[in-house]
Design a protein around this motif. Sequence first.
Motif, short mmCIF file in Angstrom:
data_model
loop_
_atom_site.label_atom_id
_atom_site.label_comp_id
_atom_site.label_asym_id
_atom_site.label_seq_id
_atom_site.Cartn_x
_atom_site.Cartn_y
_atom_site.Cartn_z
N LEU A 1 0.65 -1.09 0.20
CA LEU A 1 -0.06 0.25 0.01
C LEU A 1 0.59 1.01 -0.19
CD1 LEU A 1 -3.11 0.67 0.41
CD2 LEU A 1 -2.69 1.32 2.80
N GLY A 2 0.99 2.54 -1.13
CA GLY A 2 1.93 3.66 -0.85
C GLY A 2 2.71 3.13 -1.94
N GLY A 3 3.29 2.26 -2.45
CA GLY A 3 4.36 2.02 -2.82
C GLY A 3 5.71 2.06 -2.29
N THR A 4 6.78 2.45 -2.97
CA THR A 4 8.03 2.93 -2.23
C THR A 4 7.70 3.79 -0.97
OG1 THR A 4 9.28 2.73 -4.76
CG2 THR A 4 9.93 3.30 -2.33
N PRO A 5 8.28 2.96 -0.26
CA PRO A 5 8.24 3.54 1.46
C PRO A 5 9.74 4.69 1.88
CG PRO A 5 9.09 1.31 1.57
CD PRO A 5 8.99 1.31 -0.14
N SER A 6 8.41 5.71 1.76
CA SER A 6 10.20 5.80 3.60
C SER A 6 10.39 5.81 4.37
CB SER A 6 9.76 7.51 2.84
OG SER A 6 10.87 8.10 4.06
N ALA A 7 11.86 5.41 4.44
CA ALA A 7 11.56 5.36 6.15
C ALA A 7 11.63 6.04 7.11
CB ALA A 7 12.94 4.55 6.66
N GLY A 8 12.26 7.28 6.39
CA GLY A 8 12.31 8.59 7.34
C GLY A 8 10.43 9.14 8.72
N PRO A 9 10.84 10.15 8.83
CA PRO A 9 9.66 9.66 9.45
C PRO A 9 7.88 10.34 8.73
CG PRO A 9 11.15 11.91 9.88
CD PRO A 9 11.79 11.16 9.14
N VAL A 10 6.84 10.01 9.47
CA VAL A 10 5.26 10.51 9.25
C VAL A 10 5.60 11.86 9.44
CG1 VAL A 10 3.01 10.38 9.00
CG2 VAL A 10 4.38 8.29 9.25
N GLU A 11 5.12 13.12 8.07
CA GLU A 11 5.52 14.09 8.56
C GLU A 11 4.41 14.69 7.17
OE1 GLU A 11 8.04 16.22 9.93
OE2 GLU A 11 9.56 15.06 9.50
N SER A 12 3.82 16.42 7.94
CA SER A 12 1.91 16.45 7.63
C SER A 12 1.75 16.63 6.20
CB SER A 12 1.90 18.18 7.92
OG SER A 12 3.16 18.84 7.56
N TYR A 13 2.82 17.10 5.82
CA TYR A 13 2.84 17.16 3.90
C TYR A 13 3.25 15.71 2.88
CZ TYR A 13 7.77 16.72 4.54
OH TYR A 13 9.19 16.56 5.31
N GLY A 14 3.44 14.22 3.91
CA GLY A 14 2.74 13.43 3.40
C GLY A 14 4.23 11.91 3.24
N GLY A 15 4.05 11.37 3.06
CA GLY A 15 5.40 9.87 2.93
C GLY A 15 5.71 10.12 4.39
N GLY A 16 6.41 9.20 4.61
CA GLY A 16 7.83 8.76 5.98
C GLY A 16 6.77 7.00 6.82
N GLY A 17 6.88 7.14 7.40
CA GLY A 17 6.45 5.56 8.07
C GLY A 17 7.41 4.40 8.28
N GLY A 18 8.33 3.96 6.70
CA GLY A 18 8.49 2.82 6.81
C GLY A 18 7.24 2.15 5.36
N ILE A 19 7.83 0.87 5.12
CA ILE A 19 6.57 0.15 4.70
C ILE A 19 5.11 0.00 4.69
CG2 ILE A 19 7.33 -2.24 5.62
CD1 ILE A 19 8.03 -3.05 2.09
N GLY A 20 4.37 0.05 3.43
CA GLY A 20 2.83 0.12 3.71
C GLY A 20 2.74 -1.60 3.50
N PRO A 21 1.49 -2.01 4.47
CA PRO A 21 0.57 -3.34 4.11
C PRO A 21 0.56 -3.83 2.45
CG PRO A 21 -0.87 -1.53 5.47
CD PRO A 21 0.24 -0.75 4.40
N ASN A 22 0.75 -5.25 2.72
CA ASN A 22 0.96 -6.36 1.57
C ASN A 22 0.23 -6.07 0.25
OD1 ASN A 22 3.42 -7.13 2.75
ND2 ASN A 22 3.35 -9.42 3.64
N ILE A 23 0.17 -5.81 -0.35
CA ILE A 23 -1.11 -6.48 -1.22
C ILE A 23 -0.78 -7.68 -2.09
CG2 ILE A 23 -2.47 -5.25 -2.96
CD1 ILE A 23 -1.80 -2.53 -2.49
N PRO A 24 -1.45 -8.33 -2.18
CA PRO A 24 -1.43 -10.00 -2.65
C PRO A 24 -1.82 -9.64 -3.80
CG PRO A 24 -2.01 -10.36 -0.50
CD PRO A 24 -2.43 -9.59 -0.51
N GLY A 25 -1.17 -11.00 -4.49
CA GLY A 25 -1.53 -11.31 -6.23
C GLY A 25 -1.09 -10.21 -6.28
N THR A 26 -1.59 -9.87 -7.54
CA THR A 26 -1.27 -8.77 -9.09
C THR A 26 -2.30 -7.95 -8.80
OG1 THR A 26 -0.78 -10.21 -10.85
CG2 THR A 26 -1.33 -8.08 -11.12
#
Length: 446
Positions: free
Chosen positions: A329-354
């Motif tokens: 979920l959300g694609g390529t993750p950033s390991a950085g902190p979650v910021e108000s403008y978006g991004g950060g927080g590490g890898i998202g939940p898996n989306i199995p299959g195609t």
Amino acid sequence: MKKYVILLLLFSTSFGYAENNEPPRRALPAPFASPPFPSGEFQGYPLIGVPPSDTVYPLMDDIYHSSIGNTFKKDRIKVYGWINGSANLSNCKDSNTPDSYWIVPNRVELDQFLFRIEREVDSVQTSHIDVGFRSSFLYGIDYRYMTAGGWTSAQLLKHNKLYGYDFTEQYVDVYIPKVAQGMIVRIGRWIACPDIETQFAPDNYLGTHSLLFTFDTYTQTGIMFTLMLNKNWTVQACLHAGTDMAPWYKGALPTGMFGVRWVSNDNKDSVYLVLNDINSAKFRRFHMYGQKLGHDNFNYLVGTWQHKFNDDIHTKTEGYFMWQRDAVLGGTPSAGPVESYGGGGGIGPNIPGTTLTYGVVNYTMFKFSDKDFITVRNEVWRDADGERSGFPGTYTSHTIGLTHNFNYILQIRPEIGYYRNWNKRAFDNGKRKGMVLAGLDMTLRF
């Protein structure tokens, strides 16, 4: 250095382009007027049989008049750049994402400072091999949309910084005239080819970008072959390291690209079709910065049809179909902190299959003076499982904007648009289904 005085830029009425008459070319004539449009050519990159630009901006003009000017002019080396900033008003409070570039609501920001040195190949002549290069350095909040894994990417992928820098283009071109009607071999890092929109502010019809563009490939690093068969047909083939990844990055893997470009004999229609990334299409997973991370590895087919109604009106329609296996979920993750403008927080939940992402965007432009045109942009885009935006659903956007060129150095682009996810609250970090975004950007070339 009186050229840099702002009052001179604001009150100048002369465009000051180097030549009014186009130099000789082997390609079909340029279909559009540039200026005011950002380019006079149908989509395609690099183009063969088109003469190098003869526009000279203030910094290069100063160099030409210096003691080393003759050397630069003889070798066709140019140094130039721009500063691009924007201001926007939005009904969002914290973030304008999942739209891109103008991501901080109700603020003035430096989007791009870009410095470039280049030598364009002369692909009009057919007598000898020619070598060129381009090196572009960018700083600003737009760096996050240029970032490729391995290219100074820790700023975003480790720290999630709002401002950063990027070496967006670093390539060498070798033009070989005796292969068909000419071939260009490009080695290095370049802007991905097929889109109506591009990363660099002066090359776009609007200051903002479509959702379709926001979530496709930005740059590729590898080797690309572009072959001109005749004035109508050009074909391309490429081997690169994957979507927005350097060959030395952990997630990199051999990836193919194949393209074909056609222009009609009457020079009123063009189709550019590219299989932009083809490999296993499996999300790349690895450990980095002390945690589990990964990188998108979507594959997709993208095409653009362009039509010229007359000298004042033309339209461009782009669509793509994208797929990826075992994405997050959300694609390529950033390991950085979650910021108000978006991004950060590490890898998202898996989306199995195609999972699938697809959509269509149309740009229609209306020129009403030698300095001005209006752009209307409409799109529909579906992110079936949230692999790209982080918020599943069907999105639409509708935008209208004006481009005004004070002169060949200074440009402003006011616009207003409405963006919506019809299935889920996606905007302003998941607080709103819809977003109204108005603003303008200004570009000053040097």
